[in-house]
Design an enzyme around this catalytic site. Structure first.
Site, PDB file in Angstrom:
ATOM      1  N   SER A 152       1.643  -1.423  -0.139  1.00 57.18           N
ATOM      2  CA  SER A 152      -0.015   0.145  -0.401  1.00 57.18           C
ATOM      3  C   SER A 152       0.772   1.387   0.222  1.00 57.18           C
ATOM      4  CB  SER A 152      -1.179  -0.382   1.192  1.00 57.18           C
ATOM      5  OG  SER A 152      -0.265   0.345   2.192  1.00 57.18           O
ATOM      6  N   THR A 153       2.055   0.952   0.922  1.00 59.38           N
ATOM      7  CA  THR A 153       2.992   2.416   0.667  1.00 59.38           C
ATOM      8  C   THR A 153       3.489   2.768  -0.736  1.00 59.38           C
ATOM      9  OG1 THR A 153       3.438   1.887   3.159  1.00 59.38           O
ATOM     10  CG2 THR A 153       4.556   3.902   2.048  1.00 59.38           C
ATOM     11  N   GLY A 157       8.004  -0.569   0.514  1.00 55.84           N
ATOM     12  CA  GLY A 157       7.917  -0.504   1.822  1.00 55.84           C
ATOM     13  C   GLY A 157       8.586  -1.261   2.514  1.00 55.84           C
ATOM     14  N   GLY A 197       7.628  -8.379   2.402  1.00 54.98           N
ATOM     15  CA  GLY A 197       6.759 -10.125   2.105  1.00 54.98           C
ATOM     16  C   GLY A 197       5.191 -10.051   2.277  1.00 54.98           C
ATOM     17  N   GLU A 230      10.665  -9.212  -5.289  1.00 59.51           N
ATOM     18  CA  GLU A 230      10.932  -7.628  -5.083  1.00 59.51           C
ATOM     19  C   GLU A 230      12.696  -7.372  -4.358  1.00 59.51           C
ATOM     20  OE1 GLU A 230       7.349  -5.996  -2.414  1.00 59.51           O
ATOM     21  OE2 GLU A 230       8.250  -7.659  -0.883  1.00 59.51           O
TER      22      GLU A 230
HETATM   23  C1  5RP Z   1       4.931  -6.562  -0.116  1.00 62.43           C
HETATM   24  C2  5RP Z   1       5.972  -6.071   0.700  1.00 62.43           C
HETATM   25  C3  5RP Z   1       5.135  -4.791   1.036  1.00 62.43           C
HETATM   26  O1  5RP Z   1       6.032  -3.587   0.689  1.00 62.43           O
HETATM   27  C4  5RP Z   1       5.443  -4.507   3.065  1.00 62.43           C
HETATM   28  O2  5RP Z   1       3.818  -5.574   3.321  1.00 62.43           O
HETATM   29  C5  5RP Z   1       4.704  -3.664   3.339  1.00 62.43           C
HETATM   30  O3  5RP Z   1       3.307  -3.026   3.019  1.00 62.43           O
HETATM   31  P1  5RP Z   1       2.460  -1.809   3.085  1.00 62.43           P
HETATM   32  O4  5RP Z   1       3.231  -0.705   2.458  1.00 62.43           O
HETATM   33  O5  5RP Z   1       0.859  -2.487   2.647  1.00 62.43           O
HETATM   34  O6  5RP Z   1       2.255  -1.774   4.544  1.00 62.43           O
HETATM   35  O7  5RP Z   1       6.981  -6.755   1.329  1.00 62.43           O
HETATM   36  O8  5RP Z   1       5.240  -7.902  -0.739  1.00 62.43           O
END
Ligand code: 5RP
Length: 233
Positions: free
Chosen positions: A30-31, A84, A97, A105
């Site tokens: 989301s970020t 993120g 993850g 990633e």
């Molecule tokens: C996805 C990730 C995301 O960067 C992690 O889960 C953080 O997510 P969010 O910004 O929604 O809190 O590693 O695999």
């Protein structure tokens, strides 16, 4: 500032690391999505960059927003990747993850000259492990790897699909084991142990990769480097 506003503030702060002509790693979650949306606005206003995405979702979003998407055949090095994290600990050690995209990633992060994390301050921890560590595993090896993870003190659970029944399947066709624990006291040792299990494709410990973390909370956005968040003595 609520969590959503903090995510947006961190994403906004990351824009200053983007210069014309750069190849930018597009994170997931989301970020990172907020960052991609902000980047898309800049591209609409004429910013000339290219993106390499860390997931099908981020690639689709980037394309929808008009961000030119490239790949490692054409651009084997990324200038800066913005992503993120689920947890940020001393030594800039990360768990990633939570969104299920850790393999791509980590590939994007490993190809990046600068890897910058954007997060709200709920992600800051003194020790990794309250967030279950995701481990990506080849489907046939799941029972074998799960047994070895239990021996290491983890409680692995197959991540279920977001919708419908069955397991969550990663972009590369693998299974994720979300591994609860009482804490990961030595992330380097744990990473090495998990890495040595045959059938493990990758794990969500990102160690020695992040250059800095842009972390947002009630006091605004703080920029943390290794000098601010050193390894535990
Ligand atoms: C996805 C990730 C995301 O960067 C992690 O889960 C953080 O997510 P969010 O910004 O929604 O809190 O590693 O695999």
């Amino acid at each position: 500032m609520d969590q959503q506003a903090a995510k947006l503030a961190a994403a906004q702060a990351a824009l200053r690391f983007i210069q014309p002509g750069m190849v930018v790693g597009l994170g997931s979650g989301s970020t990172a999505t907020l960052f991609i949306q902000l980047l898309g606005e800049q591209v609409k206003q004429g910013l000339d960059i290219k993106g390499i995405a860390s997931s099908e979702d981020s690639e689709n979003l980037g394309r929808q927003l008009g961000i030119p998407i490239t790949d490692f055949d054409h651009h084997p090095s990324i200038d800066v990747a913005i992503d993120g994290a689920d947890e940020v600990a001393p030594g800039l050690a990360l768990i990633k993850g939570g969104g299920g995209k850790l393999l791509r990633e980590k590939i994007v992060a490993s190809a990046s000259k600068r890897f910058i994390i954007v997060a709200d301050d709920t992600k800051l921890v003194t020790e990794l492990g309250a967030f279950p560590l995701p481990v990506e595993v080849i489907p046939m090896a799941v029972p074998l790897v799960a047994a070895q993870l239990r021996e290491l003190g983890f409680t692995p659970k197959i991540r279920p699909a977001k919708t419908g029944s069955g397991p969550y399947i990663t972009d590369e066709g693998n299974i994720l084991l979300d591994c609860s624990s009482a804490g990961i006291a030595d992330p380097e040792e744990t990473a090495a142990e998990i890495r040595s299990m045959v059938g493990v494709v990758e794990h969500g410990l990102f160690l020695g990769m992040a250059e800095r973390v842009l972390i947002a909370g009630a006091d605004g956005v703080r920029e943390l480097t290794l000098a601010d968040l050193p390894f535990k003595q």
